[in-house]
Design an enzyme around this catalytic site. Structure first.
Site, PDB file in Angstrom:
ATOM      1  N   ASP A 164       0.861  -1.185   0.000  1.00 23.04           N
ATOM      2  CA  ASP A 164       0.000   0.000   0.000  1.00 23.04           C
ATOM      3  C   ASP A 164       0.902   1.241   0.000  1.00 23.04           C
ATOM      4  OD1 ASP A 164      -1.696   2.066   0.637  1.00 23.04           O
ATOM      5  OD2 ASP A 164      -2.589   1.071   2.369  1.00 23.04           O
ATOM      6  N   ILE A 165       0.720   2.084  -0.969  1.00 23.90           N
ATOM      7  CA  ILE A 165       1.625   3.239  -1.109  1.00 23.90           C
ATOM      8  C   ILE A 165       1.508   4.196   0.087  1.00 23.90           C
ATOM      9  CG2 ILE A 165       0.153   4.851  -2.415  1.00 23.90           C
ATOM     10  CD1 ILE A 165       2.671   5.197  -4.291  1.00 23.90           C
ATOM     11  N   ASN A 223      -7.136  12.698 -10.497  1.00 23.66           N
ATOM     12  CA  ASN A 223      -7.915  13.113 -11.681  1.00 23.66           C
ATOM     13  C   ASN A 223      -7.774  14.631 -11.844  1.00 23.66           C
ATOM     14  OD1 ASN A 223      -9.994  14.472 -10.076  1.00 23.66           O
ATOM     15  ND2 ASN A 223     -10.563  12.394  -9.462  1.00 23.66           N
ATOM     16  N   GLY A 268      -9.662   4.409  -5.688  1.00 24.02           N
ATOM     17  CA  GLY A 268      -8.338   3.808  -5.893  1.00 24.02           C
ATOM     18  C   GLY A 268      -7.266   4.374  -4.995  1.00 24.02           C
ATOM     19  N   ASP A 307      -5.899   7.248  -5.090  1.00 20.85           N
ATOM     20  CA  ASP A 307      -6.233   8.627  -4.731  1.00 20.85           C
ATOM     21  C   ASP A 307      -7.060   8.648  -3.437  1.00 20.85           C
ATOM     22  OD1 ASP A 307      -6.506  11.363  -4.995  1.00 20.85           O
ATOM     23  OD2 ASP A 307      -7.867  11.294  -6.730  1.00 20.85           O
ATOM     24  N   SER A 340      -2.654   5.144 -13.999  1.00 21.89           N
ATOM     25  CA  SER A 340      -3.637   4.925 -15.092  1.00 21.89           C
ATOM     26  C   SER A 340      -4.095   3.479 -15.295  1.00 21.89           C
ATOM     27  CB  SER A 340      -3.120   5.449 -16.447  1.00 21.89           C
ATOM     28  OG  SER A 340      -3.355   6.825 -16.575  1.00 21.89           O
ATOM     29  N   GLY A 378      -5.713   1.450 -13.258  1.00 22.85           N
ATOM     30  CA  GLY A 378      -6.897   1.018 -12.510  1.00 22.85           C
ATOM     31  C   GLY A 378      -8.141   1.546 -13.197  1.00 22.85           C
ATOM     32  N   TYR A 429      -8.617   4.065 -14.892  1.00 19.73           N
ATOM     33  CA  TYR A 429      -8.371   4.640 -16.222  1.00 19.73           C
ATOM     34  C   TYR A 429      -8.017   3.591 -17.283  1.00 19.73           C
ATOM     35  CZ  TYR A 429      -8.771   9.470 -14.519  1.00 19.73           C
ATOM     36  OH  TYR A 429      -9.239  10.665 -14.014  1.00 19.73           O
TER      37      TYR A 429
HETATM   38  N1  AR6 Z   1      -1.345   1.649  -2.993  1.00 22.03           N
HETATM   39  C1  AR6 Z   1      -0.755   1.359  -4.174  1.00 22.03           C
HETATM   40  N2  AR6 Z   1      -1.461   1.139  -5.307  1.00 22.03           N
HETATM   41  C2  AR6 Z   1      -2.810   1.216  -5.238  1.00 22.03           C
HETATM   42  C3  AR6 Z   1      -3.496   1.520  -4.040  1.00 22.03           C
HETATM   43  C4  AR6 Z   1      -2.712   1.746  -2.875  1.00 22.03           C
HETATM   44  N3  AR6 Z   1      -3.258   2.032  -1.714  1.00 22.03           N
HETATM   45  N4  AR6 Z   1      -4.833   1.507  -4.313  1.00 22.03           N
HETATM   46  C5  AR6 Z   1      -4.973   1.205  -5.630  1.00 22.03           C
HETATM   47  N5  AR6 Z   1      -3.754   1.026  -6.184  1.00 22.03           N
HETATM   48  P1  AR6 Z   1      -6.284   3.847  -9.765  1.00 22.03           P
HETATM   49  P2  AR6 Z   1      -5.915   5.396 -12.243  1.00 22.03           P
HETATM   50  C6  AR6 Z   1      -3.385   0.692  -7.566  1.00 22.03           C
HETATM   51  O1  AR6 Z   1      -7.649   3.444 -10.184  1.00 22.03           O
HETATM   52  O2  AR6 Z   1      -6.133   4.191 -13.080  1.00 22.03           O
HETATM   53  C7  AR6 Z   1      -9.239   7.628  -8.980  1.00 22.03           C
HETATM   54  O3  AR6 Z   1     -10.603   7.624  -8.660  1.00 22.03           O
HETATM   55  C8  AR6 Z   1      -4.434   0.036  -8.440  1.00 22.03           C
HETATM   56  O4  AR6 Z   1      -4.532  -1.353  -8.150  1.00 22.03           O
HETATM   57  O5  AR6 Z   1      -6.088   4.255  -8.367  1.00 22.03           O
HETATM   58  O6  AR6 Z   1      -4.797   6.335 -12.583  1.00 22.03           O
HETATM   59  C9  AR6 Z   1      -8.721   9.019  -9.323  1.00 22.03           C
HETATM   60  O7  AR6 Z   1      -9.381  10.034  -8.596  1.00 22.03           O
HETATM   61  C10 AR6 Z   1      -3.853   0.292  -9.826  1.00 22.03           C
HETATM   62  O8  AR6 Z   1      -2.829  -0.666 -10.101  1.00 22.03           O
HETATM   63  O9  AR6 Z   1      -5.745   5.096 -10.672  1.00 22.03           O
HETATM   64  C11 AR6 Z   1      -9.016   9.113 -10.780  1.00 22.03           C
HETATM   65  O10 AR6 Z   1     -10.346   9.495 -11.030  1.00 22.03           O
HETATM   66  C12 AR6 Z   1      -3.169   1.664  -9.655  1.00 22.03           C
HETATM   67  O11 AR6 Z   1      -3.083   1.888  -8.250  1.00 22.03           O
HETATM   68  C13 AR6 Z   1      -8.803   7.707 -11.276  1.00 22.03           C
HETATM   69  O12 AR6 Z   1      -9.049   6.855 -10.163  1.00 22.03           O
HETATM   70  C14 AR6 Z   1      -3.919   2.806 -10.304  1.00 22.03           C
HETATM   71  O13 AR6 Z   1      -5.311   2.645 -10.132  1.00 22.03           O
HETATM   72  C15 AR6 Z   1      -7.382   7.471 -11.727  1.00 22.03           C
HETATM   73  O14 AR6 Z   1      -7.269   6.200 -12.291  1.00 22.03           O
END
Ligand code: AR6
Length: 187
Positions: free
Chosen positions: A11-12, A25, A33, A35, A118, A120, A122
């Site tokens: 977890d980051i 976003n 996610g 964020d 991007s 997840g 996206y």
């Molecule tokens: N630690 C590390 N990685 C994570 C964590 C965490 N706690 N949680 C999720 N991931 P995403 P995106 C991973 O959807 O695709 C948001 O709603 C996840 O498994 O978080 O850039 C924003 O507000 C995936 O591998 O980001 C935007 O609206 C990676 O992080 C949108 O999602 C990215 O997934 C951005 O989408």
């Protein structure tokens, strides 16, 4: 150079580094996610500071404090939404990493953790995004001796395996080019 790259599954928000990167976003006002996780741990002061930033264009990055996070800083970047590959998604994703590295250099940060931007919500294809993430990181580290550690934080085993495989293939190329056979310490 590759010895300054680490891959971990986790977890980051729990990373003990100077700065973590947020896959945000355009509004910079939180979301799901990674964020959502970052805002939840950092607390409401993060949202307050983000409101003052007035959003962020895709491919760019802005920095805030980390508040209740172990990391002192958060670099918010906005990755592209995948729309099939013909809308400059590769370029925008590469630009995200470049924008983050510009801030890392400007603020002389030594240790930074990145999520898989991007891939997840996206929907950017994971292998393709990983190639871009690794290539941009390697390119940056080649020209920077100050940064001590870039950590790719993978939320699940699929992402972790993808980064490890990409680094293994890069390492082969790198070792052939340099005659250097030391092993990269990704764990
Ligand atoms: N630690 C590390 N990685 C994570 C964590 C965490 N706690 N949680 C999720 N991931 P995403 P995106 C991973 O959807 O695709 C948001 O709603 C996840 O498994 O978080 O850039 C924003 O507000 C995936 O591998 O980001 C935007 O609206 C990676 O992080 C949108 O999602 C990215 O997934 C951005 O989408």
């Amino acid at each position: 150079m590759l010895d300054r790259i680490e891959v971990v599954q986790g977890d980051i928000t729990q990373q003990q580094v100077e700065a973590i990167v947020n896959a945000a976003n355009n509004s910079l006002l939180g979301g799901g996610g990674v964020d959502g996780a970052i805002h939840q741990v950092a607390g409401p002061e993060l949202l307050e500071e983000c409101r003052k930033l007035k959003g962020c264009p895709t491919g760019e990055a802005k920095m805030t404090r980390g508040y209740r996070l172990p990391a002192k800083w958060v670099i918010h970047t906005v990755g592209p939404v995948w729309r099939g590959g013909n809308y400059k998604e590769d370029e925008y994703l590469a630009q995200c990493y470049q924008s983050c590295f510009a801030l890392i250099e400007k603020h002389q940060l030594k240790t930074v953790a990145f999520p898989s931007i991007s891939t997840g919500a996206y929907r950017f294809p994971l292998e393709r995004a990983t190639r871009i993430a690794v290539a941009e990181t390697v390119n940056f580290l080649k020209g920077n001796n100050f940064v001590e550690k870039i950590v790719f934080v993978c939320f699940n085993i699929r992402v972790y395996d993808c980064y490890v495989n990409e680094l293994k293939s890069i390492q082969k190329v790198y070792n052939i080019g340099n005659g250097n056979n030391t092993l990269c310490p990704y764990t």
